[in-house]
Design an enzyme around this catalytic site. Structure first.
Site, PDB file in Angstrom:
ATOM      1  N   HIS A 217      45.846   3.172  48.641  1.00  0.00           N
ATOM      2  CA  HIS A 217      46.543   2.020  48.069  1.00  0.00           C
ATOM      3  C   HIS A 217      46.108   1.683  46.651  1.00  0.00           C
ATOM      4  O   HIS A 217      46.540   0.691  46.096  1.00  0.00           O
ATOM      5  CB  HIS A 217      46.361   0.802  48.983  1.00  0.00           C
ATOM      6  CG  HIS A 217      46.882   1.048  50.366  1.00  0.00           C
ATOM      7  ND1 HIS A 217      46.061   1.316  51.434  1.00  0.00           N
ATOM      8  CD2 HIS A 217      48.147   1.113  50.838  1.00  0.00           C
ATOM      9  CE1 HIS A 217      46.788   1.523  52.510  1.00  0.00           C
ATOM     10  NE2 HIS A 217      48.062   1.413  52.181  1.00  0.00           N
ATOM     11  N   GLY A 218      45.213   2.474  46.066  1.00  0.00           N
ATOM     12  CA  GLY A 218      44.888   2.329  44.655  1.00  0.00           C
ATOM     13  C   GLY A 218      43.820   1.321  44.302  1.00  0.00           C
ATOM     14  O   GLY A 218      43.810   0.819  43.180  1.00  0.00           O
TER      15      GLY A 218
END
Length: 176
Positions: free
Chosen positions: A141-142
């Site tokens: 999800h970064g």
């Protein structure tokens, strides 16, 4: 005795032996399993980890109570970056030194960072020496973490967890 009866008798003996052996294995498993330490005692006993073989820039990951625990031997640049990042606006404010534990003599060794390498967003395992802050990166999800494991960017709400541990010598820790 007919050959047919002899082969039938041999089959019955082999089948009976197999059932007895299987039953013995099933009966012995709980008896053997009860001799291993209980899961709640593992937290009391802990896990000793020797850090003497770890070299600067390396990371060691062990499993304790079913979760990964990473020990990073940070470089001088990583330590300096983590200390300078104490001054920036952090989502979950913690200083680098507050994330470390004192040794038996009371000193704090900033070289070793002990943490759980799991993203605090959805529990993904993070990738080391990656991301915008040269710490850790969650590819799912970064989320980006700095060299102290503090969240700096992305959806993670808090810093990576610091497990319960203590120094037992100059080169060994005990996870509890």
């Amino acid at each position: 005795m007919a050959e047919n009866e002899k082969s039938r008798r041999d089959f019955i003996f082999v089948a009976t032996g197999a059932v007895i052996a299987g039953g013995a294995a099933v009966a012995a498993r709980p008896l053997i399993h009860q001799m291993s330490p209980a899961a709640d005692n593992l937290g009391v006993i802990g896990l000793d980890v020797d850090l003497s073989k770890l070299e600067e820039g390396q990371q060691l990951t062990v499993t304790f109570l079913g979760r990964p625990v990473a020990i990073r031997y940070r470089t001088a640049l990583e330590i300096a970056t983590a200390l300078s990042d104490d001054q920036v606006a952090l989502r979950h404010k913690e200083t680098d030194l507050s994330r470390l534990r004192p040794k038996p003599d009371g000193t704090i060794d900033p070289r070793f960072l002990v943490f759980t390498p799991i993203c605090t967003h959805f529990g993904c395992v993070v990738v080391g020496e990656a991301g915008d802050f040269d710490g850790w990166y969650c590819p799912c999800h970064g989320a980006h973490f700095d060299t102290s494991g503090r969240v700096r960017k992305g959806p993670a709400p808090i810093n990576m967890e610091i497990p319960n541990y203590r120094w037992i010598s100059e080169t060994a820790i005990n996870l509890r």
